[in-house]
Design a protein around this motif. Structure first.
Motif, short mmCIF file in Angstrom:
data_model
loop_
_atom_site.label_atom_id
_atom_site.label_comp_id
_atom_site.label_asym_id
_atom_site.label_seq_id
_atom_site.Cartn_x
_atom_site.Cartn_y
_atom_site.Cartn_z
N ILE A 22 37.83 40.62 41.01
CA ILE A 22 36.60 40.88 40.27
C ILE A 22 35.72 41.87 41.01
O ILE A 22 34.94 42.62 40.41
CB ILE A 22 35.84 39.56 40.02
N ALA A 23 35.84 41.91 42.34
CA ALA A 23 35.02 42.85 43.12
C ALA A 23 35.43 44.30 42.92
O ALA A 23 34.67 45.22 43.23
CB ALA A 23 35.10 42.49 44.60
N LEU A 24 36.65 44.51 42.40
CA LEU A 24 37.07 45.88 42.11
C LEU A 24 36.21 46.47 41.00
O LEU A 24 35.77 45.74 40.10
CB LEU A 24 38.53 45.90 41.67
N PRO A 25 35.98 47.75 41.03
CA PRO A 25 35.26 48.37 39.92
C PRO A 25 36.00 48.13 38.61
O PRO A 25 37.23 47.97 38.60
CB PRO A 25 35.25 49.86 40.27
N PRO A 26 35.30 48.04 37.50
CA PRO A 26 35.98 47.85 36.21
C PRO A 26 37.09 48.88 36.00
O PRO A 26 36.94 50.05 36.33
CB PRO A 26 34.85 48.05 35.19
N HIS A 27 38.24 48.39 35.52
CA HIS A 27 39.43 49.19 35.22
C HIS A 27 40.21 49.61 36.47
O HIS A 27 41.27 50.21 36.36
CB HIS A 27 39.08 50.45 34.40
N ALA A 28 39.71 49.29 37.67
CA ALA A 28 40.41 49.72 38.88
C ALA A 28 41.73 48.99 39.03
O ALA A 28 42.72 49.57 39.46
CB ALA A 28 39.53 49.48 40.11
N THR A 36 43.50 27.98 34.46
CA THR A 36 44.17 28.79 35.47
C THR A 36 43.26 29.90 35.99
O THR A 36 42.26 30.26 35.36
CB THR A 36 45.44 29.44 34.89
N VAL A 37 43.64 30.45 37.14
CA VAL A 37 42.92 31.58 37.71
C VAL A 37 43.00 32.77 36.78
O VAL A 37 42.01 33.51 36.61
CB VAL A 37 43.50 31.92 39.10
N GLU A 38 44.13 32.98 36.14
CA GLU A 38 44.28 34.12 35.24
C GLU A 38 43.36 34.00 34.04
O GLU A 38 42.76 34.98 33.59
CB GLU A 38 45.74 34.24 34.78
N GLU A 39 43.22 32.78 33.52
CA GLU A 39 42.30 32.56 32.40
C GLU A 39 40.86 32.84 32.84
O GLU A 39 40.08 33.45 32.10
CB GLU A 39 42.43 31.12 31.90
N ALA A 40 40.52 32.42 34.05
CA ALA A 40 39.18 32.69 34.59
C ALA A 40 38.94 34.19 34.73
O ALA A 40 37.84 34.69 34.45
CB ALA A 40 39.01 31.99 35.93
N TYR A 41 39.97 34.91 35.15
CA TYR A 41 39.85 36.36 35.30
C TYR A 41 39.54 37.03 33.96
O TYR A 41 38.67 37.91 33.86
CB TYR A 41 41.14 36.94 35.88
N GLU A 42 40.22 36.59 32.92
CA GLU A 42 39.99 37.16 31.59
C GLU A 42 38.56 36.89 31.12
O GLU A 42 37.91 37.76 30.52
CB GLU A 42 41.00 36.59 30.59
N ILE A 43 38.06 35.68 31.38
CA ILE A 43 36.70 35.34 30.97
C ILE A 43 35.68 36.22 31.69
O ILE A 43 34.76 36.77 31.08
CB ILE A 43 36.42 33.85 31.27
N LEU A 44 35.87 36.38 32.99
CA LEU A 44 34.92 37.15 33.78
C LEU A 44 34.94 38.63 33.41
O LEU A 44 33.88 39.27 33.30
CB LEU A 44 35.20 36.97 35.27
N THR A 45 36.11 39.19 33.24
CA THR A 45 36.18 40.62 32.91
C THR A 45 35.55 40.90 31.54
O THR A 45 35.01 41.99 31.30
CB THR A 45 37.64 41.13 32.93
N ALA A 46 35.62 39.90 30.67
CA ALA A 46 35.04 40.09 29.34
C ALA A 46 33.53 39.88 29.32
O ALA A 46 32.82 40.51 28.51
CB ALA A 46 35.71 39.12 28.35
#
Length: 499
Positions: free
Chosen positions: A482-488, A447-457
């Motif tokens: 992902i283009a948002l600054p970390p934690h934004a 899923t897209v959400e799973e991909a998001y978790e991988i990338l942020t980590a």
């Protein structure tokens, strides 16, 4: 917008009027949320919702008339003012056709011209449209589509934005079947037709690439003898369309072997930022007494777009502008000052922590996927690069083969990390593994959400990340997150919870 009374709208669309005949809408919308005072709201049945269900909302926002397929009652039992037609989308086309006719007639009566330019192709339509509109807007009032308005709804909406002051009307034309572009061309009657390429996008819907070529060629078939067909001579299927038009041909090429092309790019290269640079050659004329001889006018172009593959789009815009009468030096200037004007097309974002995002996930087909990956590899020398890829939809029976080919290409380009998102793209992941990419080099996310978790980590400063998929997969929105600054994003969510 050309002024039509409600009575004229009913007459043009063969509809039934239940409103003041003298009423004149000042704009047209198909989304009730975009209605403004004076608007006409087109209530059309959609794939996921019926526009008739939102008519009250449109009128609350100021709509004064509806173009609808059935009457709709307000809470007080009265019918909303409307023109009732059999098919609201076809009625839009009828109204747009008459709008173009009136614009031409009124400008001609005043001794002025309006030039209508149609653009089609399997890839690059929106970028070429944006480039051309940028050039033409410096020459006179120009109307071009918002985003990717290129179908039986988007083309009329673009036309409705034009009026008798419009000097150039740029129309993007898409299709999912034979006859679609013929219909759109019949609405706008283009003076110049641009065909960019015949790829495998929507091959499943069309029933094969040859049918795509047949459909795209409908644009040049619609041109009159005094029009101009702008053709990509680097694409054999497009070059063959020369036999399908009575209009003169203006060909473009970035390959020296194509001798027939009058518009050329030579010395093609990319700079350190991945922007294409080249010498643009355009046909010109030298007046020697009573004899006018053809000459070549050459100017340097330094584009702000990302990727060598945009050279074809730049040449197409240059050729169309030349056909519209724009001087060569202003064409080159216009191409050099423009970057991407529409979202999610090689859109580059630099995060404060040193991560670079390239979001090219508005759409994807095998040709554009290969081009984006080559650009990623070129830009990523000396960096860790990620390809976050989703499915290329609507490829029909070629889907597994084409996804397999992309997975192989990723490995051969030595891309550091591959993240494949969604089961429809699994063949891409499997082929990359089989080609020799395993362990943490190649990851599959359901899923897209799973991909998001991988990338942020796992993303680290200095990483370069490409997002690429068909529109329906939704990776463009993942790229935005992902283009948002970390934690934004967490901060944004917390803020919205307090509202």
């Amino acid at each position: 917008m050309i002024a039509f009374t409600a009575a004229e709208i009913a007459d043009i669309t063969h509809g039934r009027l239940n409103a003041d005949p003298a009423l004149i809408p000042t704009s047209v919308v198909t989304d009730s949320r975009e209605a403004v005072p004076g608007a006409m709201y087109v209530a059309k049945p959609g794939e996921h919702a019926d526009g008739h269900d939102f008519m009250e909302s449109a009128f609350e926002r100021g709509a004064v008339l509806a173009l609808a397929e059935r009457p709709v009652q307000a809470l007080d039992g009265t019918e909303f003012p409307a023109v009732i037609v059999e098919d609201a989308v076809l009625a839009m086309g009828d109204l747009a056709r008459e709008a173009v006719r009136r614009i031409r007639a009124e400008r001609s009566a005043e001794g002025q011209d309006v030039t209508v330019i149609g653009i089609t192709g399997s890839a690059g339509k929106t970028t070429t449209k944006d480039l051309l509109a940028g050039i033409l807007s410096a020459e006179g009032p120009t109307v071009a589509p918002k985003g990717s308005y290129n179908g039986e709804v988007g083309v009329p909406l673009t036309v409705f934005a034009a009026d008798t002051d419009t000097r150039y009307l740029v129309i993007e034309m898409g299709a999912t079947g034979i006859g679609h572009i013929k219909y759109l061309a019949g609405i706008v009657r283009p003076d110049i037709g641009v065909v960019l390429g015949v790829g495998t996008a929507h091959a499943g819907e069309f029933g094969g690439v040859e049918n795509i070529a047949k459909a795209k060629g409908e644009l040049v078939e619609a041109l009159a003898a005094d029009g101009v067909a702008v053709l990509n001579l680097d694409d054999q299927r497009v070059a063959a369309m020369a036999s399908r038009t009575i209009a003169p041909i203006l060909g473009f090429t970035s390959e020296q072997a194509t001798a027939e092309a009058a518009v050329r790019a030579t010395g093609v290269d990319t700079n350190d930022a991945g922007n294409p640079v080249f010498d643009l050659s355009l046909p010109g004329s030298v007046d020697q007494g009573a004899v006018e001889q053809e000459a070549v006018v050459q100017h340097r172009v330094s584009s702000q777009l990302i990727g060598r593959h945009h050279v074809g789009n730049l040449l197409a815009a240059a050729a169309a502008a030349h056909a519209a009468g724009v001087p060569a030096e202003r064409i080159a200037e216009g191409l050099s000052r423009q970057g991407a004007a529409s979202r999610w097309r090689m859109e580059r974002t630099e995060r404060a922590d040193g991560v670079t995002i390239i979001n090219d996930a508005y759409n994807a087909n095998p040709e554009s996927m290969r081009a984006a990956l080559r650009t990623l590899a070129d830009l990523g020398r000396g960096r860790r690069i990620w390809a976050v890829l989703g499915a290329m939809l609507e490829l029909g029976e070629d889907s597994i083969r084409e996804h397999t080919a992309v997975g192989t290409q990723v490995v051969r380009l030595n891309i550091s990390r591959l993240l494949v998102v969604g089961r429809e793209a699994r063949a891409l992941y499997v082929s990359a593994v089989q080609e020799g990419s395993w362990g943490d080099e190649c990851i599959f996310a359901e899923t897209v959400e799973e991909a998001y978790e991988i990338l942020t980590a796992e993303l680290a400063p200095g990483d370069l990340v490409l997002f690429k998929s068909s529109n329906g997969v939704g990776l463009r929105h993942l790229g935005d997150r992902i283009a948002l600054p970390p934690h934004a994003e967490a901060t944004a969510h917390e803020g919205s919870a307090l509202l």
